[in-house]
Design an enzyme around this catalytic site. Structure first.
Site, mmCIF file in Angstrom:
data_model
loop_
_atom_site.group_PDB
_atom_site.id
_atom_site.type_symbol
_atom_site.label_atom_id
_atom_site.label_comp_id
_atom_site.label_asym_id
_atom_site.label_seq_id
_atom_site.Cartn_x
_atom_site.Cartn_y
_atom_site.Cartn_z
ATOM 1 N N CYS A 58 0.865 -1.191 0.000
ATOM 2 C CA CYS A 58 0.000 0.000 0.000
ATOM 3 C C CYS A 58 0.898 1.236 0.000
ATOM 4 O O CYS A 58 2.114 1.117 -0.196
ATOM 5 C CB CYS A 58 -0.976 -0.018 1.173
ATOM 6 N N ARG A 108 -3.234 -0.568 5.532
ATOM 7 C CA ARG A 108 -3.876 -1.641 4.760
ATOM 8 C C ARG A 108 -2.993 -2.855 4.513
ATOM 9 O O ARG A 108 -3.424 -3.995 4.737
ATOM 10 C CB ARG A 108 -4.372 -1.094 3.415
ATOM 11 N N ASP A 134 -8.320 4.108 1.562
ATOM 12 C CA ASP A 134 -7.250 4.284 2.536
ATOM 13 C C ASP A 134 -7.814 4.783 3.868
ATOM 14 O O ASP A 134 -8.277 5.914 3.965
ATOM 15 C CB ASP A 134 -6.228 5.283 1.993
HETATM 16 P P1 4NP Z 1 -1.668 2.876 4.108
HETATM 17 O O1 4NP Z 1 -2.156 4.286 4.705
HETATM 18 O O2 4NP Z 1 -1.183 3.160 2.707
HETATM 19 O O3 4NP Z 1 -2.884 2.023 4.109
HETATM 20 O O4 4NP Z 1 -0.583 2.390 5.037
HETATM 21 C C1 4NP Z 1 -1.333 5.442 4.678
HETATM 22 C C2 4NP Z 1 -0.379 5.631 5.632
HETATM 23 C C3 4NP Z 1 0.408 6.776 5.618
HETATM 24 C C4 4NP Z 1 0.210 7.723 4.629
HETATM 25 C C5 4NP Z 1 -0.746 7.531 3.667
HETATM 26 C C6 4NP Z 1 -1.524 6.390 3.688
HETATM 27 N N1 4NP Z 1 0.987 8.917 4.606
HETATM 28 O O5 4NP Z 1 0.745 9.772 3.754
HETATM 29 O O6 4NP Z 1 1.933 9.024 5.407
#
Ligand code: 4NP
Length: 155
Positions: A8, A14, A123
């Site tokens: 992800c 996720r 997300d």
């Molecule tokens: P993930 O969620 O992709 O599901 O782990 C996110 C975690 C951090 C960030 C964006 C999405 N971020 O921009 O730091």
């Protein structure tokens, strides 16, 4: 051995949820010895950070621990090392192909491409809805296991 890398954007919400849900599913089926399962980020934003408390709390409800997991970033070499590189949304796939230099062996999928209703997994870092993330991920992991059965990669 079937090697699966879930991917992800940040590797804190996720993809670690998918990693630990899938590990739990294969353990409960007694087929964990057939798998190597891990997760990684397309971005460098969260490298080294532990799993987001939203994912940790959700998995705790089902007795699943994410202890010891810290965010890592997808590397070009991972493409050779894994059989399946599974993103959560279309945008992940674009970033995955950019990092690996393409997908000549058709190893890249979205997790819900294996389900009856192919779609992105939203997300929860932005939506805050970890309940939906969990049900989507369970649906995707079950569908992936069915696919592996049909493909005769597992019994
Ligand atoms: P993930 O969620 O992709 O599901 O782990 C996110 C975690 C951090 C960030 C964006 C999405 N971020 O921009 O730091």
């Amino acid at each position: 051995m079937i090697k699966i890398l879930f991917i992800c954007l940040g590797n804190i919400c996720r993809s670690p949820m998918a990693e630990f849900v899938m590990k739990d599913m294969v353990e409960k089926k007694g087929i964990q010895h057939l798998f190597y399962i891990a997760s990684a980020a397309t971005s460098s934003e969260e490298i080294g950070n532990p799993v987001h408390h939203g994912t940790r709390n959700k998995l705790k409800q089902y007795g699943i621990s994410t202890a010891g997991k810290h965010a890592i970033q997808l590397k070009k070499a991972d493409y050779e090392n894994y059989d399946f590189l599974i993103g959560m949304e279309e945008r992940n796939l674009a970033n995955m192909r950019r990092i690996t230099g393409g997908d000549p062996d058709n190893k890249m999928y979205r997790l819900l491409d294996f389900s009856n209703h192919p779609r992105d997994i939203a997300d929860p870092w932005f939506t805050g809805n970890f309940d939906l993330t969990y049900t989507d991920i369970v649906e995707g992991c079950e569908a992936l296991l069915s696919y592996l059965k049909i493909a005769k990669m597992i019994l």
